[in-house]
Design a protein around this motif. Structure first.
Motif, PDB file in Angstrom:
ATOM      1  N   ASN A  69      45.033  45.250  43.441  1.00  0.00           N
ATOM      2  CA  ASN A  69      44.647  46.647  43.672  1.00  0.00           C
ATOM      3  C   ASN A  69      44.602  47.493  42.397  1.00  0.00           C
ATOM      4  OD1 ASN A  69      44.251  46.624  46.549  1.00  0.00           O
ATOM      5  ND2 ASN A  69      46.475  46.431  46.756  1.00  0.00           N
ATOM      6  N   LYS A  70      44.538  46.863  41.243  1.00  0.00           N
ATOM      7  CA  LYS A  70      44.411  47.606  39.998  1.00  0.00           C
ATOM      8  C   LYS A  70      42.953  47.966  39.734  1.00  0.00           C
ATOM      9  CE  LYS A  70      48.346  45.454  37.604  1.00  0.00           C
ATOM     10  NZ  LYS A  70      48.738  44.639  36.412  1.00  0.00           N
ATOM     11  N   THR A  71      42.745  49.006  38.947  1.00  0.00           N
ATOM     12  CA  THR A  71      41.432  49.352  38.426  1.00  0.00           C
ATOM     13  C   THR A  71      41.513  49.297  36.908  1.00  0.00           C
ATOM     14  OG1 THR A  71      40.934  50.801  40.312  1.00  0.00           O
ATOM     15  CG2 THR A  71      39.607  51.089  38.327  1.00  0.00           C
ATOM     16  N   VAL A  72      40.741  48.391  36.305  1.00  0.00           N
ATOM     17  CA  VAL A  72      40.803  48.156  34.865  1.00  0.00           C
ATOM     18  C   VAL A  72      39.483  48.595  34.237  1.00  0.00           C
ATOM     19  CG1 VAL A  72      41.166  46.456  33.037  1.00  0.00           C
ATOM     20  CG2 VAL A  72      42.320  46.186  35.252  1.00  0.00           C
ATOM     21  N   ILE A  89      36.740  38.038  33.240  1.00  0.00           N
ATOM     22  CA  ILE A  89      35.402  38.384  33.727  1.00  0.00           C
ATOM     23  C   ILE A  89      34.553  37.119  33.727  1.00  0.00           C
ATOM     24  CG2 ILE A  89      33.335  39.767  33.338  1.00  0.00           C
ATOM     25  CD1 ILE A  89      35.074  41.837  31.954  1.00  0.00           C
ATOM     26  N   ARG A  90      34.013  36.792  34.899  1.00  0.00           N
ATOM     27  CA  ARG A  90      33.167  35.611  35.018  1.00  0.00           C
ATOM     28  C   ARG A  90      31.700  36.044  35.050  1.00  0.00           C
ATOM     29  NH1 ARG A  90      36.292  31.447  37.109  1.00  0.00           N
ATOM     30  NH2 ARG A  90      34.667  30.119  36.224  1.00  0.00           N
ATOM     31  N   SER A  91      30.818  35.105  34.754  1.00  0.00           N
ATOM     32  CA  SER A  91      29.386  35.421  34.677  1.00  0.00           C
ATOM     33  C   SER A  91      28.678  35.321  36.028  1.00  0.00           C
ATOM     34  CB  SER A  91      28.703  34.498  33.661  1.00  0.00           C
ATOM     35  OG  SER A  91      29.081  34.837  32.354  1.00  0.00           O
ATOM     36  N   VAL A  96      30.294  47.554  37.727  1.00  0.00           N
ATOM     37  CA  VAL A  96      31.552  47.515  38.470  1.00  0.00           C
ATOM     38  C   VAL A  96      31.739  46.094  38.989  1.00  0.00           C
ATOM     39  CG1 VAL A  96      32.878  48.410  40.412  1.00  0.00           C
ATOM     40  CG2 VAL A  96      31.354  49.933  39.142  1.00  0.00           C
ATOM     41  N   ILE A  97      32.934  45.568  38.804  1.00  0.00           N
ATOM     42  CA  ILE A  97      33.264  44.209  39.219  1.00  0.00           C
ATOM     43  C   ILE A  97      34.326  44.282  40.312  1.00  0.00           C
ATOM     44  CG2 ILE A  97      34.050  41.939  38.426  1.00  0.00           C
ATOM     45  CD1 ILE A  97      33.470  42.974  35.539  1.00  0.00           C
ATOM     46  N   CYS A  98      34.226  43.428  41.309  1.00  0.00           N
ATOM     47  CA  CYS A  98      35.237  43.398  42.368  1.00  0.00           C
ATOM     48  C   CYS A  98      35.915  42.027  42.419  1.00  0.00           C
ATOM     49  CB  CYS A  98      34.632  43.741  43.725  1.00  0.00           C
ATOM     50  SG  CYS A  98      33.565  42.460  44.423  1.00  0.00           S
ATOM     51  N   GLY A  99      37.015  41.962  43.145  1.00  0.00           N
ATOM     52  CA  GLY A  99      37.671  40.691  43.390  1.00  0.00           C
ATOM     53  C   GLY A  99      36.924  39.893  44.445  1.00  0.00           C
ATOM     54  N   TYR A 100      37.325  38.644  44.609  1.00  0.00           N
ATOM     55  CA  TYR A 100      36.613  37.774  45.545  1.00  0.00           C
ATOM     56  C   TYR A 100      37.526  36.664  46.055  1.00  0.00           C
ATOM     57  CZ  TYR A 100      36.237  34.577  41.544  1.00  0.00           C
ATOM     58  OH  TYR A 100      36.522  33.764  40.483  1.00  0.00           O
ATOM     59  N   ALA A 101      37.036  35.954  47.055  1.00  0.00           N
ATOM     60  CA  ALA A 101      37.755  34.803  47.602  1.00  0.00           C
ATOM     61  C   ALA A 101      36.824  33.602  47.641  1.00  0.00           C
ATOM     62  CB  ALA A 101      38.274  35.109  49.004  1.00  0.00           C
ATOM     63  N   ASP A 102      37.297  32.477  47.105  1.00  0.00           N
ATOM     64  CA  ASP A 102      36.596  31.202  47.280  1.00  0.00           C
ATOM     65  C   ASP A 102      36.917  30.695  48.674  1.00  0.00           C
ATOM     66  OD1 ASP A 102      35.387  31.086  44.805  1.00  0.00           O
ATOM     67  OD2 ASP A 102      36.965  29.900  43.879  1.00  0.00           O
ATOM     68  N   GLU A 103      35.899  30.556  49.500  1.00  0.00           N
ATOM     69  CA  GLU A 103      36.092  30.195  50.897  1.00  0.00           C
ATOM     70  C   GLU A 103      35.796  28.710  51.119  1.00  0.00           C
ATOM     71  OE1 GLU A 103      37.321  32.074  53.173  1.00  0.00           O
ATOM     72  OE2 GLU A 103      37.199  34.086  52.261  1.00  0.00           O
ATOM     73  N   TYR A 104      36.855  27.953  51.400  1.00  0.00           N
ATOM     74  CA  TYR A 104      36.720  26.551  51.765  1.00  0.00           C
ATOM     75  C   TYR A 104      36.786  26.442  53.292  1.00  0.00           C
ATOM     76  CZ  TYR A 104      37.685  25.815  46.806  1.00  0.00           C
ATOM     77  OH  TYR A 104      37.631  25.855  45.438  1.00  0.00           O
ATOM     78  N   VAL A 105      36.583  25.260  53.816  1.00  0.00           N
ATOM     79  CA  VAL A 105      36.545  25.100  55.271  1.00  0.00           C
ATOM     80  C   VAL A 105      37.861  25.512  55.917  1.00  0.00           C
ATOM     81  CG1 VAL A 105      36.295  23.434  57.148  1.00  0.00           C
ATOM     82  CG2 VAL A 105      34.820  23.263  55.133  1.00  0.00           C
ATOM     83  N   LEU A 140      37.459  46.400  39.660  1.00  0.00           N
ATOM     84  CA  LEU A 140      38.231  46.830  40.825  1.00  0.00           C
ATOM     85  C   LEU A 140      38.894  45.598  41.428  1.00  0.00           C
ATOM     86  CD1 LEU A 140      38.928  49.090  42.903  1.00  0.00           C
ATOM     87  CD2 LEU A 140      36.782  48.501  44.071  1.00  0.00           C
ATOM     88  N   HIS A 141      40.206  45.493  41.287  1.00  0.00           N
ATOM     89  CA  HIS A 141      40.920  44.293  41.708  1.00  0.00           C
ATOM     90  C   HIS A 141      41.221  44.311  43.203  1.00  0.00           C
ATOM     91  CE1 HIS A 141      42.466  43.040  37.447  1.00  0.00           C
ATOM     92  NE2 HIS A 141      41.169  43.281  37.490  1.00  0.00           N
ATOM     93  N   VAL A 142      40.157  44.317  43.972  1.00  0.00           N
ATOM     94  CA  VAL A 142      40.242  44.229  45.429  1.00  0.00           C
ATOM     95  C   VAL A 142      39.247  43.159  45.863  1.00  0.00           C
ATOM     96  CG1 VAL A 142      39.966  45.443  47.613  1.00  0.00           C
ATOM     97  CG2 VAL A 142      40.837  46.669  45.616  1.00  0.00           C
ATOM     98  N   PRO A 143      39.683  42.131  46.611  1.00  0.00           N
ATOM     99  CA  PRO A 143      38.759  41.059  47.016  1.00  0.00           C
ATOM    100  C   PRO A 143      37.793  41.532  48.102  1.00  0.00           C
ATOM    101  CG  PRO A 143      40.930  40.673  47.961  1.00  0.00           C
ATOM    102  CD  PRO A 143      41.070  41.866  47.057  1.00  0.00           C
TER     103      PRO A 143
END
Length: 212
Positions: A136-139, A156-158, A117-126, A199-202
């Motif tokens: 919110n899609k499920t693929v 899909i990233r590694s 299962v893969i989820c969404g994410y956020a790149d957090e900068y300062v 799961l397209h939810v961060p």
């Protein structure tokens, strides 16, 4: 009574005292509670190892492994040998996760009988964040579909940390002493998976910093 955890969460730790508390506290705050946390202290020379020991005293679900400095991949491999969960998750020690991350991913894994299962994410900068997969899609992917997208490194990233894996598919160890060990091992693990769900939810916060 010693209850077998459903999820083993692996966190390799090396000199992360500045960020480690935010990481571990976000795991302790999970709404899904049937997990074990494997903190692998990779020969830290700061207070990281002591911090790990304190959490293990406070919560029996937290297990600490102290070892000499042999690298992140080796730390993860050692954790996998000691993990007891049906599913495996990875969190980097300078990142943090949403409180419902593992509840949401475990629900998808069990309902869809998914191997990954893969989820969404956020790149957090300062001063800003860039959010990915937030519709919110499920693929649902077959093995071939997922591997194709993994190779092209777009949908899909590694990454290890945005995924929940069924334990049985993690056959090969990560290559030791190399950077980007996740990119080396991911195609092999995906080749063992029949069904992959995104799961397209961060739910994961990936800290962007110098030296990361």
């Amino acid at each position: 009574m010693n209850i077998t955890p459903e999820i083993s969460i692996v966190v390799p730790v090396y000199n992360m005292e500045r960020y480690l508390a935010q990481c571990v506290e976000s795991i302790l705050a999970q709404t899904f509670t049937n997990w074990e946390l494997l903190l692998v202290d990779d020969g830290s020379t700061d207070n990281s190892g002591k911090m790990c020991d304190e959490w293990s005293k406070q919560d029996k679900r937290v297990k600490v492994i102290h070892k000499e400095n042999t690298g992140q991949a080796d730390s993860r491999n050692i954790a996998l040998k000691n993990a007891r969960g049906r599913y495996i998750g990875f969190v980097d020690s300078d990142d943090w996760i949403e409180p419902n991350m593992y509840e949401a991913m475990y629900s998808v894994a069990t309902q869809q009988d998914a191997d990954i299962v893969i989820c969404g994410y956020a790149d957090e900068y300062v001063k800003r964040a860039e959010v990915y997969n937030n519709d919110n899609k499920t693929v649902i992917y077959t093995q071939d579909e997922a591997i194709e997208r993994l190779i092209y490194d777009n949908e899909i990233r590694s990454y290890l940390w945005d995924k929940l894996f069924r334990r049985e598919i993690l056959g090969d160890e990560m290559p030791k002493g190399r950077i980007f060990e996740d990119y080396a091992i991911m195609p092999r693990w995906f080749a063992n998976a029949k069904k992959i769900v995104s799961l397209h939810v961060p739910l994961y916060h990936y800290r962007q910093r110098r030296g990361s």
